[in-house]
Design an enzyme around this catalytic site. Structure first.
Site, PDB file in Angstrom:
ATOM      1  N   ARG A 148      37.762  52.928  27.899  1.00 29.43           N
ATOM      2  CA  ARG A 148      38.410  52.841  26.592  1.00 29.43           C
ATOM      3  C   ARG A 148      37.361  52.762  25.479  1.00 29.43           C
ATOM      4  O   ARG A 148      37.482  53.407  24.439  1.00 29.43           O
ATOM      5  CB  ARG A 148      39.304  51.596  26.523  1.00 29.43           C
ATOM      6  CG  ARG A 148      40.289  51.462  27.667  1.00 29.43           C
ATOM      7  CD  ARG A 148      41.496  52.377  27.503  1.00 29.43           C
ATOM      8  NE  ARG A 148      42.429  52.142  28.592  1.00 29.43           N
ATOM      9  CZ  ARG A 148      42.481  52.851  29.723  1.00 29.43           C
ATOM     10  NH1 ARG A 148      41.636  53.851  29.900  1.00 29.43           N
ATOM     11  NH2 ARG A 148      43.365  52.584  30.664  1.00 29.43           N
ATOM     12  N   ASP A 198      44.977  43.447  30.948  1.00 30.25           N
ATOM     13  CA  ASP A 198      44.215  43.009  32.123  1.00 30.25           C
ATOM     14  C   ASP A 198      43.278  44.078  32.651  1.00 30.25           C
ATOM     15  O   ASP A 198      42.915  44.074  33.829  1.00 30.25           O
ATOM     16  CB  ASP A 198      45.170  42.572  33.229  1.00 30.25           C
ATOM     17  CG  ASP A 198      46.146  43.673  33.632  1.00 30.25           C
ATOM     18  OD1 ASP A 198      46.523  44.479  32.757  1.00 30.25           O
ATOM     19  OD2 ASP A 198      46.545  43.726  34.811  1.00 30.25           O
ATOM     20  N   GLY A 205      52.915  53.982  32.829  1.00 32.75           N
ATOM     21  CA  GLY A 205      52.528  55.047  33.746  1.00 32.75           C
ATOM     22  C   GLY A 205      51.925  56.282  33.113  1.00 32.75           C
ATOM     23  O   GLY A 205      52.119  57.393  33.600  1.00 32.75           O
ATOM     24  N   GLY A 206      51.188  56.115  32.014  1.00 34.42           N
ATOM     25  CA  GLY A 206      50.538  57.257  31.386  1.00 34.42           C
ATOM     26  C   GLY A 206      51.403  58.016  30.406  1.00 34.42           C
ATOM     27  O   GLY A 206      50.973  59.038  29.857  1.00 34.42           O
ATOM     28  N   GLU A 250      54.480  44.634  41.364  1.00 36.75           N
ATOM     29  CA  GLU A 250      54.282  45.972  40.795  1.00 36.75           C
ATOM     30  C   GLU A 250      54.033  47.028  41.879  1.00 36.75           C
ATOM     31  O   GLU A 250      52.896  47.277  42.261  1.00 36.75           O
ATOM     32  CB  GLU A 250      53.104  45.973  39.809  1.00 36.75           C
ATOM     33  CG  GLU A 250      52.886  47.327  39.150  1.00 36.75           C
ATOM     34  CD  GLU A 250      51.741  47.334  38.148  1.00 36.75           C
ATOM     35  OE1 GLU A 250      51.469  48.405  37.577  1.00 36.75           O
ATOM     36  OE2 GLU A 250      51.105  46.284  37.946  1.00 36.75           O
ATOM     37  N   LYS A 257      57.869  44.958  38.268  1.00 37.33           N
ATOM     38  CA  LYS A 257      57.221  45.893  37.342  1.00 37.33           C
ATOM     39  C   LYS A 257      57.133  47.263  38.009  1.00 37.33           C
ATOM     40  O   LYS A 257      56.134  47.600  38.630  1.00 37.33           O
ATOM     41  CB  LYS A 257      55.828  45.391  36.935  1.00 37.33           C
ATOM     42  CG  LYS A 257      55.122  46.320  35.943  1.00 37.33           C
ATOM     43  CD  LYS A 257      53.836  45.733  35.397  1.00 37.33           C
ATOM     44  CE  LYS A 257      53.148  46.709  34.456  1.00 37.33           C
ATOM     45  NZ  LYS A 257      51.966  46.126  33.778  1.00 37.33           N
ATOM     46  N   SER A 281      40.183  45.955  33.882  1.00 31.02           N
ATOM     47  CA  SER A 281      38.929  45.474  34.462  1.00 31.02           C
ATOM     48  C   SER A 281      37.767  45.865  33.552  1.00 31.02           C
ATOM     49  O   SER A 281      37.912  46.673  32.625  1.00 31.02           O
ATOM     50  CB  SER A 281      38.723  46.081  35.851  1.00 31.02           C
ATOM     51  OG  SER A 281      38.515  47.481  35.741  1.00 31.02           O
ATOM     52  N   THR A 330      37.350  49.574  33.612  1.00 28.60           N
ATOM     53  CA  THR A 330      38.373  50.332  32.898  1.00 28.60           C
ATOM     54  C   THR A 330      38.228  50.191  31.390  1.00 28.60           C
ATOM     55  O   THR A 330      38.393  51.171  30.648  1.00 28.60           O
ATOM     56  CB  THR A 330      39.778  49.881  33.334  1.00 28.60           C
ATOM     57  OG1 THR A 330      39.926  50.139  34.730  1.00 28.60           O
ATOM     58  CG2 THR A 330      40.859  50.635  32.580  1.00 28.60           C
TER      59      THR A 330
END
EC number: 4.1.2.13
Length: 369
Positions: free
Chosen positions: A49, A40, A280-281, A195, A237, A42, A45
């Site tokens: 990538r 999901d 979380g990275g 979340e 989450k 955006s 974002t």
């Protein structure tokens, strides 16, 4: 003498058939050995990538990438649901096939990100609230018609003991926003994924993270109760309980398992069908190993599985590089990573999937998407 009439000072109940549908969907999303693919990101974002692999952020490239993910044969063996950005829910691939149809072909349930991003809470030191409640009911109706059966709303908190973060105000704001979102979703037949992400930013210890996570989750479930949210038709989450990224003490995976499970047992009612952790990275490999460490401590009253974005997609993107000739290889990488996490839900992952590249950290400070 007091009669048996229902207690009136309580939120209205959902219609029986709606409650049943929500509960059934929630159970399917945390079916044994399966987790959720968070796709999901955006438009902004996904640009980050794509910039990393030097391809243009166009509608066509975004559709091609999601087609790569959702068209992976056999993905439904390990993935129960996929969270989509709004654009993707209504998008088609080059052949004119709706992307949600690719998910249906694998028995994967489509979901939708419904929040509208973060804004600063007034009278705080840049602590964040999540936007998107205005018009949410109407949007949920449209998403359900388009095939979505669950939703996700991300709230963010930061730990900074020196500044008293997270403040009680921010915890209250986050909890109430998540609860209102969850209630609205359920009224419109979407299972809400709740979340409350505590970012890994900072140098705090794992013990501090455990204390804060426990406080936040207790507040969230109180708000869910006050808003009449059906726990049997919802999912959580959360972050795993870890030390801050800048903490000088290296955290052992066994400690992450222990503190995470202890925190959940102290705060999460067993009526909830499952917990789907965010990565979380963490690196792809760490996200799998730590999920495994959590599950070896079972049995648990809820399913403990994954809802990963970066930790399922990083190596896929690097393999794909925007080239059609790499699609088959990229899909094989996705299946390998999904299977690793599936094994981790049983506490049977031994490590090593994906080689050295899977160990690269995916951490981004003040992560937004």
């Amino acid at each position: 003498m007091v009669g048996c009439a229902e207690y009136k000072n309580a939120p209205m109940k959902l219609p029986k058939e709606v409650a049943q549908e929500l509960a059934e969907t929630a159970k399917k999303l945390v079916a044994a050995g399966k987790g959720i693919l968070a796709a999901d990101e955006s438009t902004q974002t996904i640009k980050k990538r794509f910039d990393n692999i030097k391809i243009e952020n166009t509608v066509e490239n975004r559709a091609s990438y999601r087609d790569l993910l959702f068209g992976t044969k056999g993905l439904g063996k390990f993935i129960s649901g996929a969270i989509l950005f709004e654009e993707t829910l209504f998008q088609k691939n080059e052949a004119g096939v709706p992307l949600v149809n690719l998910l249906h072909d694998e028995g994967i349930i489509p979901g939708i990100k419904v929040d509208k991003g973060l804004v600063s809470i007034p009278c705080t030191d840049d602590e964040k609230s999540t936007q998107g409640l205005d018009g949410l009911a109407e949007r949920c109706k449209e998403y359900y018609k388009a095939g979505a059966r669950f939703a996700k709303w991300r709230a963010v908190l930061v730990i900074d003991p020196a500044k008293g973060k997270p403040t009680d105000l921010s915890i209250q704001e986050v909890s109430w926003g998540l609860a209102r979102y969850a209630s609205i979703c359920q009224q419109n037949k979407l299972v809400p994924i709740v979340e409350p992400e505590i970012l890994a930013d900072g140098a705090h210890t794992i013990e501090v993270c455990a204390t804060v996570t426990q406080k936040v989750l207790a507040s969230v479930f109180k708000a869910l109760h006050d808003n009449g949210v059906l726990l049997e038709g919802a999912l959580l989450k959360p972050n795993m309980v870890t030390a801050g990224y800048d903490c000088t003490e290296k955290t052992k995976t066994d400690d992450i398992g222990f503190f995470t499970v202890r925190t959940l047992r102290r705060t999460v009612p067993p009526a909830l069908p499952g917990v789907v952790f965010l990565s979380g990275g963490q690196s792809e490999e760490d996200a799998s190993i730590n999920l495994n460490s959590i599950n070896v401590l079972g049995p648990h009253p809820w399913a403990l599985t994954f809802s990963y974005g970066r930790a399922l997609q990083a190596s896929v993107l690097n393999t794909w590089q925007g080239k059609k000739e790499n699609v088959a290889k990229a899909r094989a990488v996705l299946l390998q990573r999904a299977e690793a996490n599936s094994l981790a839900t049983y506490g049977k992952y031994k490590g090593g999937a994906g080689g050295s590249t899977a160990g690269a950290s995916l951490y981004e400070k003040k992560y937004v998407y």
